[in-house]
Design an enzyme around this catalytic site. Structure first.
Site, PDB file in Angstrom:
ATOM      1  N   LYS A 504      24.072  44.481  43.606  1.00 18.40           N
ATOM      2  CA  LYS A 504      25.432  44.614  44.128  1.00 18.40           C
ATOM      3  C   LYS A 504      26.426  44.622  42.969  1.00 18.40           C
ATOM      4  CE  LYS A 504      26.008  39.621  44.765  1.00 18.40           C
ATOM      5  NZ  LYS A 504      26.421  38.547  45.668  1.00 18.40           N
ATOM      6  N   ARG A 606      30.149  29.417  54.072  1.00 18.14           N
ATOM      7  CA  ARG A 606      30.726  30.735  53.832  1.00 18.14           C
ATOM      8  C   ARG A 606      30.359  31.621  55.021  1.00 18.14           C
ATOM      9  NH1 ARG A 606      29.600  33.588  48.089  1.00 18.14           N
ATOM     10  NH2 ARG A 606      27.574  33.960  49.066  1.00 18.14           N
ATOM     11  N   TYR A 734      52.960  44.512  21.798  1.00 16.70           N
ATOM     12  CA  TYR A 734      54.057  44.270  22.718  1.00 16.70           C
ATOM     13  C   TYR A 734      54.627  42.862  22.576  1.00 16.70           C
ATOM     14  CZ  TYR A 734      52.854  48.594  25.181  1.00 16.70           C
ATOM     15  OH  TYR A 734      52.629  49.906  25.504  1.00 16.70           O
ATOM     16  N   MET A 783      46.726  47.747  27.299  1.00 13.63           N
ATOM     17  CA  MET A 783      45.965  48.404  28.354  1.00 13.63           C
ATOM     18  C   MET A 783      44.728  49.117  27.804  1.00 13.63           C
ATOM     19  SD  MET A 783      47.065  51.341  31.123  1.00 13.63           S
ATOM     20  CE  MET A 783      48.092  50.238  32.101  1.00 13.63           C
TER      21      MET A 783
END
Length: 839
Positions: A504, A606, A734, A783
């Protein structure tokens, strides 16, 4: 089987019959079919069949798999000759069987007999590190003069060595075989098979220390390979080796050819000068000053080159010729790489060498991949094979015939001349440049392409043309490490316990289809995904294993039924919606039952049925004849926490009780599973019928002792885009957060938070590795890029940077982020190119 070893091609003139094999191995012959057909291949892996009618399969018993289990399947595929140790298997009248007490010993005895037929020099190589590099470099250095037979890749095990030696043919005039061991007694079984005339002892290190009482015991075991040699090459600077060599009892007088940087030796090494990526090594032999230059600068390559230098002196090579050839040494491709290609293709790159043995290995790896139905091989001329051209490419054709190759692209004048021997679709080009001149991307669509060529053909240009363009940040996935970790856990299970593997979340970030293909090939029992679309992707990629979907959604039930995906049923809402979806399936065969997996709540709080809901759930399932309970399972809340062991045992008790109630109402077997990776190690008594293996597959363990036995599967790497010098007081990035307190060198690397690198690692909290040394993150993570302080590191633009890997593990990064390794792995963006490699 546990050890994967493809069939090795043998010269037709060297074939022997099953009757002769029986005589050599001391076996009893059971001729369901005549034992007079000549054997062409030796097989130990039922998944790797070439030319079935001429194959001899050795049914070797492994720790968890028994080759005898695959005999009937192999007979169905056309194999007719077997070496077995189970007489009941030999009762089958459709094949010829040789019954022996021990099939592995029979394989080794046959290989030792074959070795005894040849008198040309045989070089045996052992040591902790460098065996394969030394062997491959010696081949590069001497292939122009000699017809060399050598171990394919790193075939140095109890099975790999006999398969390697079986390649020896009269046309050869030199053999290069490596031998590896992991415990006492193993080298004694390999020595009669290799029977080297020249020995090379590379070095001694920490590998497999756990199986020996001391370093001296390990060296003494390795020395068994050399008991019959006439010359032994080794480095005197390893004091432990020097001591054991002096004390060792050889069968005859042995010449010790030594090299050293510190002591008097046959090859006395003087100055070693490194300049950029090259190294000049100076030495003296028999009062002659010599120097060689190699295109490498790392210490391991220097040591390996000196060993090759010494071996060539032993073999009588001219000093001038030796020096000229070392300058042309090329890197040894220790792995097959698989990358994304153009037009939805997958590319397997093995463009460094081309010979029959390595081609067989590459084709086996190609055969494991199920992502595409169409398979293409781009193959160069095979150089220095020792075979006549027609015979050589006839052997290549036989290799291809059993591997479902749809198209062959041949490059080179030799292979082009033999176009008529190939049965598949073919196209030929006289050179790489001509292929590239005529190349059109649309020629390759939705296929998997194996690129296999000798270095002189420059196939890296073809690889670059076919490769999907992406930025230089890559997640490398080591499939060998994945298999190693799988087998580590397998060895701790009962033989009958099934394994369900979690793929998964994009297989924890590693790529679902590629990981699933490897696991399917390795014979796991089940796969698990989170959502139905992940399961559909696996089915479209050729995955046929049962697949459980852990978070089924009502709108996906029809798709799940169509693709044979099995839902987790954790509530009456899901049970009712799935039952309704079944009723609406008008085209289902009348007797088809759909497997479901019942999730129980035992303490995780859960998902899952609580104990009081079990009677009602049983009634509903029994009333729907379309449903079949495949398994009942639950999740442990803290199997990796020693402080929660009491709670874990309570969970297991609740689960056992609930399963007993459920299973008592059904007249067919129902599997149970509750253990995850940590639970397999810490609570082995709760294996039940199946376990679930997830993060442990990727080399991440619950305990330090367990971690020592696992291998890291994933490494995240990028490159330096630019280096700039800044002055004290300058700022970087930045918000001007990174402020230089001194003059600094800053490297800009091509990875940022859009690639999955957390901004929390900014401003010195995180680090990466350049040339094996840690460098801190400077300023904020951007980024698409990040800045590093490399002031103390001699680096250049284009140099590789490790984000996480062997030097800085996923666990280390997770600790710096105050999170868990799962988050780090699954956070790697899908825009980061995945590169899969198989060593």
């Amino acid at each position: 089987m546990d050890i994967i070893t493809p069939g090795i091609q043998e010269d037709q003139s060297q074939r022997i019959t099953a009757r002769e094999v029986a005589e050599i191995t001391g076996g009893t012959l059971h001729e369901g079919v005549p034992g007079t057909v000549r054997i062409q291949h030796l097989l130990t892996d039922s998944r790797n069949i070439a030319s079935a009618e001429h194959a001899l399969f050795f049914a070797i018993r492994g720790d968890r798999r028994d080759g005898h289990e695959f005999v009937d399947e192999l007979i169905d595929q056309g194999v007719r000759y077997f070496v077995v140790s189970d007489e009941k298997v030999a009762e089958n009248k459709n094949a010829c069987f040789i019954v022996v007490p021990d099939t592995l010993q029979a394989l080794q005895r046959l290989a030792a007999w074959h070795r005894s037929r040849f008198s040309f020099p045989v070089v045996g190589i052992t040591g902790s590190n460098g065996k394969t590099i030394v062997k491959e470099w010696l081949h590069q250095l001497m292939q122009e003069d000699k017809h060399i037979v050598r171990s394919p890749k790193s075939y140095n095990s109890q099975i790999g060595v006999p398969l390697s030696v079986w390649q020896m043919q009269p046309a050869n005039d030199l053999a290069l075989f490596e031998a590896g061991i992991s415990r006492p007694g193993e080298m004694g079984r390999l020595e009669p098979i290799i029977r080297p005339t020249i020995g090379i002892f590379t070095n001694i290190g920490q590998a497999h220390n756990e199986n020996f009482n001391s370093t001296d015991e390990k060296i003494a075991e390795k020395m068994q390979l050399f008991k019959g040699v006439s010359t032994l090459v080794y480095c005197r600077d390893y004091a432990d080796i020097e001591s054991q060599v002096s004390a060792f009892t050889f069968e005859k007088e042995v010449k010790h050819f030594t090299w050293s940087r510190k002591s008097k030796a046959d090859l006395q090494i003087g100055r070693i000068h490194k300049e950029g990526s090259e190294t000049e090594i100076q030495g003296i032999h028999e009062n002659n000053f010599m120097r060689i230059r190699i295109p490498f600068s790392d210490d391991a390559s220097v040591e390996n080159a000196i060993l090759c230098w010494a071996a060539m002196l032993v073999l009588g090579y001219d000093l001038g010729l030796v020096a000229a050839r070392f300058e042309k040494l090329s890197p040894v491709a220790m792995r097959l790489e698989m990358k994304a290609g153009i037009n939805n293709c997958a590319i397997i790159n093995d463009s460094y060498n081309s010979d029959l043995g390595s081609l067989a290995i590459a084709l086996d790896f190609l055969d494991q991949q199920k992502q595409h139905k169409k398979k293409t091989l781009i193959l160069s001329d095979i150089l220095q094979s020792g075979k006549q051209e027609k015979e050589l490419y006839a052997a290549v054709s036989r290799l291809l015939s059993g591997k479902d190759i749809h198209r062959l692209v041949g490059i080179g004048e030799s292979i082009s001349r033999q176009a008529g021997v190939f049965d598949t679709d073919t196209v030929f080009y006289p050179s790489t440049s001509e292929f590239l001149r005529q190349f059109h991307p649309a020629t390759f669509q939705d296929e998997i392409i194996l690129i296999k060529g000798a270095r002189k053909f420059g196939f890296e240009k073809i690889s670059n043309a076919l490769q999907q363009k992406a930025h230089e940040t890559v997640l490398e996935i080591n499939l060998n490490a994945l298999v190693h970790n799988l087998n580590y856990y397998r060895a701790r299970l009962k033989a009958e316990t099934k394994i369900m593997c979690m793929v998964k979340a994009f297989a924890y970030g590693s790529g679902s289809t590629e990981i699933a293909s490897t696991l399917q090939f390795q014979g796991v029992d089940y796969l698990t995904v989170a959502y139905a679309d992940e399961g559909v992707e696996l089915r479209k990629a050729g995955i046929t294993l049962p697949v459980m979907v852990m978070n089924p959604e009502a709108q996906s039930f029809n798709t799940m039924i169509a693709y044979n995906l099995e839902p987790e049923i954790y509530s009456f809402r899901i049970l009712n919606r799935f039952s309704e979806a079944i009723r609406q399936q008008a085209g289902l065969p009348g007797d088809r039952q759909l497997p479901v997996h019942i999730k129980l709540e035992t303490g995780m709080n859960r998902l899952g049925f609580e104990e009081r809901a079990i009677p009602k759930m049983i009634v509903q399932i029994k009333n729907n004849k379309r449903l079949r309970v495949a398994s009942v399972f639950s999740h442990l809340a803290g199997s990796d926490e020693g402080s929660l062991d009491r709670f874990t045992k309570q969970q297991v008790e609740r689960f056992t009780r609930a399963c007993q109630e459920i299973r008592s109402h059904f007249d067919y077997p129902i599997d149970r599973h509750i253990l995850n990776s940590a639970g397999i190690i810490r609570f082995p008594e709760a294996q039940f019928e199946m376990v679930r293996l997830g993060i442990g597959l990727h080399g991440i363990a619950a305990t330090a002792s367990e971690q020592n036995h696992l291998q890291m599967v994933s490494s995240l790497k990028t490159t330096i885009s630019q280096i700039r010098h800044i002055s004290a007081g300058d700022t970087v990035g930045y918000n001007r957060v990174g402020k230089a307190e001194r003059d600094m060198d800053i490297a800009v690397v091509g990875i940022g938070y859009a690639d999955g690198l957390s901004r929390r690692l900014g401003n010195g909290k995180g680090k990466m590795f350049v040339h094996g040394k840690p460098v801190p993150v400077f300023g904020n993570v951007c980024m698409d890029m990040t800045m590093l302080d490399i002031t103390s590191i001699p680096a250049r633009e284009g140099d590789e940077v490790t984000v996480f890997g062997n030097e800085y593990s996923i666990m280390d990064m997770a600790r710096d982020l105050d999170t868990i390794p799962y988050e780090v792995l699954t956070g790697v963006s899908e825009r980061v190119k995945r590169v899969y490699y198989h060593e």
